[in-house]
Write a protein that holds these residues in place. Structure first.
Motif, PDB file in Angstrom:
ATOM      1  N   LEU A   1      -4.967  -3.886   2.508  1.00  0.00           N
ATOM      2  CA  LEU A   1      -4.200  -2.967   3.347  1.00  0.00           C
ATOM      3  C   LEU A   1      -3.281  -3.710   4.312  1.00  0.00           C
ATOM      4  N   ILE A   2      -3.772  -4.820   4.883  1.00  0.00           N
ATOM      5  CA  ILE A   2      -2.982  -5.558   5.876  1.00  0.00           C
ATOM      6  C   ILE A   2      -1.960  -6.474   5.214  1.00  0.00           C
ATOM      7  N   PHE A   3      -2.400  -7.280   4.251  1.00  0.00           N
ATOM      8  CA  PHE A   3      -1.530  -8.327   3.722  1.00  0.00           C
ATOM      9  C   PHE A   3      -0.702  -7.902   2.509  1.00  0.00           C
ATOM     10  N   GLN A   4      -1.154  -6.900   1.771  1.00  0.00           N
ATOM     11  CA  GLN A   4      -0.377  -6.420   0.624  1.00  0.00           C
ATOM     12  C   GLN A   4       0.439  -5.172   0.978  1.00  0.00           C
ATOM     13  N   ASP A   5      -0.204  -4.227   1.644  1.00  0.00           N
ATOM     14  CA  ASP A   5       0.472  -2.962   1.958  1.00  0.00           C
ATOM     15  C   ASP A   5       1.202  -2.986   3.301  1.00  0.00           C
TER      16      ASP A   5
ATOM     17  N   ASP B   1     -21.654 -11.414   6.454  1.00  0.00           N
ATOM     18  CA  ASP B   1     -20.360 -11.629   5.809  1.00  0.00           C
ATOM     19  C   ASP B   1     -19.409 -10.474   6.147  1.00  0.00           C
ATOM     20  N   ILE B   2     -19.361 -10.103   7.427  1.00  0.00           N
ATOM     21  CA  ILE B   2     -18.474  -9.025   7.860  1.00  0.00           C
ATOM     22  C   ILE B   2     -17.064  -9.584   7.936  1.00  0.00           C
ATOM     23  N   ARG B   3     -16.264  -9.278   6.922  1.00  0.00           N
ATOM     24  CA  ARG B   3     -14.886  -9.774   6.827  1.00  0.00           C
ATOM     25  C   ARG B   3     -13.997  -8.683   6.238  1.00  0.00           C
ATOM     26  N   ILE B   4     -12.677  -8.830   6.413  1.00  0.00           N
ATOM     27  CA  ILE B   4     -11.759  -7.791   5.932  1.00  0.00           C
ATOM     28  C   ILE B   4     -11.835  -7.538   4.417  1.00  0.00           C
ATOM     29  N   PRO B   5     -12.177  -8.527   3.543  1.00  0.00           N
ATOM     30  CA  PRO B   5     -12.289  -8.199   2.119  1.00  0.00           C
ATOM     31  C   PRO B   5     -13.523  -7.350   1.799  1.00  0.00           C
TER      32      PRO B   5
ATOM     33  N   PHE C   1      -8.206  -9.203  13.222  1.00  0.00           N
ATOM     34  CA  PHE C   1      -7.311  -9.027  12.082  1.00  0.00           C
ATOM     35  C   PHE C   1      -6.572  -7.694  12.176  1.00  0.00           C
ATOM     36  N   LEU C   2      -7.283  -6.633  12.523  1.00  0.00           N
ATOM     37  CA  LEU C   2      -6.646  -5.321  12.644  1.00  0.00           C
ATOM     38  C   LEU C   2      -5.594  -5.330  13.747  1.00  0.00           C
ATOM     39  N   LEU C   3      -5.918  -5.927  14.875  1.00  0.00           N
ATOM     40  CA  LEU C   3      -5.002  -5.934  16.012  1.00  0.00           C
ATOM     41  C   LEU C   3      -3.791  -6.826  15.755  1.00  0.00           C
TER      42      LEU C   3
END
Length: 265
Positions: A115-119, A151-155, A208-210
């Protein structure tokens, strides 16, 4: 160094399942979804039940060791034990060409890396903390089961419409308070088997979201996130405690209390 050499060699030797390959006379490979610490994940079509599923197959450098195979079994057992709609359902396991695998629910939607890096999605402070609040609820559920995700990460966080889901228990462990307290002194926060490991991951997830809403200028001098992000004092306070820059949170309940002040619910 030797361990790295073994890992490099095994990765070179490892071959992935091919598109349209039939696994165990039942699962047709649609495409490769990704690779994690323990397994390759594939979108497959279950020809018996006529439905899409995710098939996770143990990687070669893990299946050649007894500990790797045991860890894969533990991962399956943990996923089977979870009864919550915020996590994929476990279906069945098997073996194909001596490669252990198991299948689970395929979740429609995209992870936050996509969502962040592709969209190119951008999130305001309020939106970011509302999403993080949903992730916190899932982390809290795991902690109530004495499980630490680690393993709380954006992926590993998926937006399925308005629903937030958490995937990949490959690094998850049962929480033992005595062991956890002992490991705190090592300060490898992501690998600790303590609630703070997941809260630390949540802090980075929030950043990452911010940062999705932040404009990087050319030749800009590198600064800390506190200086770069234009966010409220409460937001900085929460993130600082999640990242253990300030006095760390002891539980999800403490984080939830502070987040309620920010998002107003």
């Amino acid at each position: 160094m030797f361990k790295r050499m073994i890992l490099f060699a095994s990765n070179k030797m490892e071959s992935r399942f091919q598109q349209n390959e039939i696994i165990a006379n039942r699962y047709q490979v649609v495409n490769h979804l990704g690779v994690g610490s323990y397994g390759n994940s594939y979108l497959v079509f279950d020809q018996l039940l006529q439905q899409k599923k995710v098939l996770k197959a143990l990687r070669i450098h893990k299946r050649i060791t007894k500990s790797g195979r045991k860890r894969f079994e533990i991962e399956k057992e943990l996923l089977q034990s979870i009864k919550h709609r915020g996590f994929p359902k476990y279906f069945e396991d098997g073996s194909y060409k001596d490669i252990p695998f198991y299948t689970m629910e395929y979740i429609e939607g995209k992870n936050f890396e996509q969502l962040i890096f592709q969209d190119g999605r951008q999130y305001t402070e309020l939106e970011a903390f509302k999403i993080a609040s949903d992730v916190l609820e899932l982390i809290n559920y795991l902690h109530e089961q004495q499980l630490i995700h680690r393993d709380i990460r954006i992926p590993n966080v998926i937006a399925n419409g308005s629903e937030i889901m958490l995937i990949d228990l490959g690094l998850a462990r049962k929480y033992d308070q005595d062991v956890g307290e002992h490991k705190k002194s090592k300060r490898n926060l992501r690998k600790e088997i303590t609630p703070q490991a997941d809260l630390y991951g949540l802090g980075h997830f929030l950043l990452f979201l911010l940062y999705s809403n932040y404009s990087f200028l050319k030749k800009q001098k590198e600064s800390s996130w506190e200086e770069e992000l234009e966010i409220s004092y409460q937001a900085k306070h929460i993130i600082s405690r999640l990242l253990q820059i300030e006095d760390c949170y002891e539980s999800c309940a403490q984080v939830k209390t502070d987040m309620k002040i920010l998002i107003g619910k």
